[in-house]
Motif scaffolding. Structure first.
Motif, short mmCIF file in Angstrom:
data_model
loop_
_atom_site.label_atom_id
_atom_site.label_comp_id
_atom_site.label_asym_id
_atom_site.label_seq_id
_atom_site.Cartn_x
_atom_site.Cartn_y
_atom_site.Cartn_z
N ALA A 19 1.34 9.66 0.70
CA ALA A 19 1.27 9.82 2.05
C ALA A 19 0.53 7.87 1.96
CB ALA A 19 0.51 9.67 3.14
N SER A 20 -0.19 7.80 0.81
CA SER A 20 -0.58 6.83 0.46
C SER A 20 0.20 6.05 -0.44
CB SER A 20 -2.37 6.99 -0.11
OG SER A 20 -2.04 6.91 -0.75
N LEU A 21 0.99 6.07 -1.42
CA LEU A 21 1.79 6.60 -2.12
C LEU A 21 2.92 5.23 -0.75
CD1 LEU A 21 2.82 4.61 -4.40
CD2 LEU A 21 3.58 6.99 -4.58
N ARG A 22 3.02 6.07 -0.12
CA ARG A 22 4.36 5.89 1.38
C ARG A 22 4.19 4.47 1.44
NH1 ARG A 22 6.96 10.39 4.23
NH2 ARG A 22 8.83 9.31 4.47
N GLY A 23 2.74 3.91 2.27
CA GLY A 23 2.10 3.65 3.21
C GLY A 23 1.96 1.88 1.92
N ASP A 24 1.84 2.00 0.85
CA ASP A 24 1.48 0.86 -0.56
C ASP A 24 3.69 0.60 -0.53
OD1 ASP A 24 -0.57 1.16 -0.52
OD2 ASP A 24 -0.66 2.21 -2.82
N CYS A 25 4.28 1.58 -0.70
CA CYS A 25 5.75 0.98 -1.04
C CYS A 25 6.22 0.00 0.44
CB CYS A 25 6.61 2.19 -0.81
SG CYS A 25 6.06 2.58 -2.27
#
Length: 69
Positions: A19-25
């Motif tokens: 979820a945090s990776l998707r938010g960063d992207c």
């Protein structure tokens, strides 16, 4: 001179979840640009040179069916 009122940067989360990776992207996506696509043109065989394929690899590829069979 230092700005003492500025908030400290958040520490990097190296053990983040998906979820945090998707938010960063999602936050970075507006900064990415898509290059214009050129249509691929076929290359005449006379311009292809210097390519060598091992006999075993050529036999393997020859024995494979075409994509989509």
């Amino acid at each position: 001179m230092t700005n003492l009122d500025a908030p400290a940067p958040a520490p990097a989360d190296l053990e983040g979840d998906l979820a945090s990776l998707r938010g960063d992207c999602a936050r970075m996506a507006p900064h990415w640009t898509v290059p214009d696509r050129d249509t691929a043109r076929p290359v005449p065989p006379s311009l292809i040179h210097g390519v060598s394929v091992p006999v075993t690899s050529a036999r393997l590829l020859d024995a494979m069916s075409d994509y989509g069979d």
